[in-house]
Scaffold this motif. Structure first.
Motif, PDB file in Angstrom:
ATOM      1  N   ASP A  78       4.583 -56.622   6.472  1.00  0.00           N
ATOM      2  CA  ASP A  78       4.014 -57.757   5.771  1.00  0.00           C
ATOM      3  C   ASP A  78       3.126 -57.257   4.634  1.00  0.00           C
ATOM      4  N   ASN A  79       3.505 -57.546   3.389  1.00  0.00           N
ATOM      5  CA  ASN A  79       2.713 -57.173   2.207  1.00  0.00           C
ATOM      6  C   ASN A  79       2.314 -55.699   2.189  1.00  0.00           C
ATOM      7  N   GLY A  80       3.263 -54.802   2.405  1.00  0.00           N
ATOM      8  CA  GLY A  80       2.982 -53.365   2.357  1.00  0.00           C
ATOM      9  C   GLY A  80       2.261 -52.834   3.576  1.00  0.00           C
ATOM     10  N   LYS A  81       2.118 -53.647   4.602  1.00  0.00           N
ATOM     11  CA  LYS A  81       1.486 -53.221   5.854  1.00  0.00           C
ATOM     12  C   LYS A  81       2.524 -53.280   6.971  1.00  0.00           C
ATOM     13  N   LEU A  82       2.514 -52.251   7.819  1.00  0.00           N
ATOM     14  CA  LEU A  82       3.390 -52.241   8.990  1.00  0.00           C
ATOM     15  C   LEU A  82       2.582 -52.742  10.179  1.00  0.00           C
ATOM     16  N   VAL A  83       3.127 -53.681  10.939  1.00  0.00           N
ATOM     17  CA  VAL A  83       2.422 -54.257  12.081  1.00  0.00           C
ATOM     18  C   VAL A  83       3.019 -53.671  13.357  1.00  0.00           C
ATOM     19  N   PHE A  84       2.144 -53.071  14.176  1.00  0.00           N
ATOM     20  CA  PHE A  84       2.545 -52.459  15.439  1.00  0.00           C
ATOM     21  C   PHE A  84       1.815 -53.125  16.587  1.00  0.00           C
ATOM     22  N   MET A  85       2.409 -53.034  17.791  1.00  0.00           N
ATOM     23  CA  MET A  85       1.786 -53.599  18.979  1.00  0.00           C
ATOM     24  C   MET A  85       1.683 -52.516  20.055  1.00  0.00           C
ATOM     25  N   ASP A  86       0.512 -52.433  20.678  1.00  0.00           N
ATOM     26  CA  ASP A  86       0.310 -51.534  21.807  1.00  0.00           C
ATOM     27  C   ASP A  86       1.105 -52.099  22.981  1.00  0.00           C
ATOM     28  N   THR A  87       1.992 -51.298  23.560  1.00  0.00           N
ATOM     29  CA  THR A  87       2.880 -51.799  24.614  1.00  0.00           C
ATOM     30  C   THR A  87       2.150 -52.042  25.932  1.00  0.00           C
ATOM     31  N   GLU A  88       0.914 -51.540  26.079  1.00  0.00           N
ATOM     32  CA  GLU A  88       0.163 -51.763  27.318  1.00  0.00           C
ATOM     33  C   GLU A  88      -0.805 -52.932  27.191  1.00  0.00           C
ATOM     34  N   TYR A  90      -0.997 -55.062  24.401  1.00  0.00           N
ATOM     35  CA  TYR A  90      -0.448 -56.083  23.494  1.00  0.00           C
ATOM     36  C   TYR A  90      -1.340 -56.347  22.284  1.00  0.00           C
ATOM     37  N   GLU A  91      -2.279 -55.433  21.993  1.00  0.00           N
ATOM     38  CA  GLU A  91      -3.089 -55.555  20.783  1.00  0.00           C
ATOM     39  C   GLU A  91      -2.226 -55.152  19.592  1.00  0.00           C
ATOM     40  N   GLN A  92      -2.438 -55.837  18.466  1.00  0.00           N
ATOM     41  CA  GLN A  92      -1.670 -55.521  17.266  1.00  0.00           C
ATOM     42  C   GLN A  92      -2.557 -54.815  16.245  1.00  0.00           C
ATOM     43  N   ILE A  93      -1.970 -53.828  15.552  1.00  0.00           N
ATOM     44  CA  ILE A  93      -2.689 -53.135  14.481  1.00  0.00           C
ATOM     45  C   ILE A  93      -1.817 -53.124  13.240  1.00  0.00           C
ATOM     46  N   GLU A  94      -2.470 -53.047  12.087  1.00  0.00           N
ATOM     47  CA  GLU A  94      -1.760 -52.933  10.813  1.00  0.00           C
ATOM     48  C   GLU A  94      -2.034 -51.556  10.236  1.00  0.00           C
ATOM     49  N   LEU A  95      -0.979 -50.907   9.767  1.00  0.00           N
ATOM     50  CA  LEU A  95      -1.108 -49.605   9.115  1.00  0.00           C
ATOM     51  C   LEU A  95      -0.444 -49.697   7.747  1.00  0.00           C
ATOM     52  N   PRO A  96      -0.930 -48.919   6.762  1.00  0.00           N
ATOM     53  CA  PRO A  96      -0.260 -48.938   5.451  1.00  0.00           C
ATOM     54  C   PRO A  96       1.166 -48.404   5.573  1.00  0.00           C
ATOM     55  N   ALA A  97       2.081 -48.966   4.803  1.00  0.00           N
ATOM     56  CA  ALA A  97       3.497 -48.583   4.889  1.00  0.00           C
ATOM     57  C   ALA A  97       3.716 -47.123   4.512  1.00  0.00           C
ATOM     58  N   ASP A  98       2.815 -46.536   3.700  1.00  0.00           N
ATOM     59  CA  ASP A  98       3.008 -45.150   3.273  1.00  0.00           C
ATOM     60  C   ASP A  98       2.537 -44.132   4.311  1.00  0.00           C
ATOM     61  N   ILE A  99       2.073 -44.577   5.489  1.00  0.00           N
ATOM     62  CA  ILE A  99       1.619 -43.629   6.518  1.00  0.00           C
ATOM     63  C   ILE A  99       2.783 -42.778   7.033  1.00  0.00           C
ATOM     64  N   LEU A 100       4.000 -43.288   6.929  1.00  0.00           N
ATOM     65  CA  LEU A 100       5.182 -42.537   7.383  1.00  0.00           C
ATOM     66  C   LEU A 100       5.783 -41.698   6.264  1.00  0.00           C
ATOM     67  N   GLY A 101       5.320 -41.891   5.030  1.00  0.00           N
ATOM     68  CA  GLY A 101       5.815 -41.098   3.901  1.00  0.00           C
ATOM     69  C   GLY A 101       7.296 -41.324   3.655  1.00  0.00           C
ATOM     70  N   GLU A 102       8.020 -40.216   3.412  1.00  0.00           N
ATOM     71  CA  GLU A 102       9.449 -40.313   3.080  1.00  0.00           C
ATOM     72  C   GLU A 102      10.307 -40.677   4.292  1.00  0.00           C
ATOM     73  N   ARG A 103       9.735 -40.693   5.495  1.00  0.00           N
ATOM     74  CA  ARG A 103      10.491 -41.057   6.697  1.00  0.00           C
ATOM     75  C   ARG A 103      10.478 -42.561   6.965  1.00  0.00           C
ATOM     76  N   ARG A 104       9.806 -43.316   6.126  1.00  0.00           N
ATOM     77  CA  ARG A 104       9.676 -44.766   6.291  1.00  0.00           C
ATOM     78  C   ARG A 104      11.017 -45.474   6.487  1.00  0.00           C
ATOM     79  N   PRO A 105      12.104 -45.125   5.760  1.00  0.00           N
ATOM     80  CA  PRO A 105      13.373 -45.839   5.955  1.00  0.00           C
ATOM     81  C   PRO A 105      13.940 -45.728   7.373  1.00  0.00           C
ATOM     82  N   PHE A 106      13.523 -44.727   8.149  1.00  0.00           N
ATOM     83  CA  PHE A 106      14.063 -44.555   9.500  1.00  0.00           C
ATOM     84  C   PHE A 106      13.397 -45.466  10.524  1.00  0.00           C
TER      85      PHE A 106
END
Length: 187
Positions: A78-88, A90-106
């Motif tokens: 969402d708007n250049g942010k990746l939204v993740f959820m803790d599987t234990e 269920y808290e959600q966090i947002e990280l910048p999309a560039d945190i994965l670098g060139e591996r982002r497409p995977f």
């Protein structure tokens, strides 16, 4: 936090140095003919990505930081942010999309990745070592072409170009190593 000697620094260690968190990328132990031995360490800042080369003598004490690793499930972007959820929890966090670098497409929907936290701050994210992708475009399979080291270009469903063996055809699933971004095997 435990303090370690300068000669105990290894690649992958996270250090608190110059009021920042640094990851040791490369470590060379040098023993000059004159003077004491030292470790020449290439550091990468975990917050802004800047690099620094530093010398640590064996008598120098540095603060080693242990990062907490948590598995997080990818939900959406969402708007250049990746939204993740803790599987234990269920808290959600947002990280910048560039945190994965060139591996982002995977990164795929529902994929579980490992996020490294320092206190409550997310510093790093790593994808699984191998990911299954579909070949959407490549040259047709040529019968009898079995040369050992011949590879051909292929475009995957995420837009990444990789080299694949000649027997891999279009619309086949393959497994890609996310660290080297190369073909690993057939799915």
């Amino acid at each position: 936090m435990p303090k370690i000697n300068g000669n105990e620094i290894r690649p992958g260690h996270v250090l608190e140095h110059n009021d920042g968190l640094w990851s040791a990328v490369k470590v060379d132990h040098v023993k000059p003919g004159k003077g004491g031995a030292f470790a020449q360490v290439e550091l990468r800042n975990l917050r802004n990505g800047s690099k620094l080369n530093e010398r640590f003598r064996s008598a120098d004490k540095v603060e080693r930081v242990r990062l907490e690793q948590k598995d997080q499930q990818f939900l959406y972007e969402d708007n250049g942010k990746l939204v993740f959820m803790d599987t234990e929890t269920y808290e959600q966090i947002e990280l910048p999309a560039d945190i994965l670098g060139e591996r982002r497409p995977f990164l795929q929907d529902g994929m579980t990745i490992t996020v490294e936290f320092y206190e409550s701050e997310a510093l790093n994210a790593t994808l699984p070592a191998k990911v299954t992708c579909r070949v959407v475009e490549t040259e047709p399979v040529v019968k009898g072409q079995t040369a050992a080291n011949s590879f051909k270009p292929a475009v995957l469903d995420n837009g990444v170009k990789v080299m694949v063996p000649p027997f891999v055809g279009q619309d086949e699933d393959i497994i890609v190593n996310t660290e080297t971004m190369e073909y690993a095997e057939r799915a």
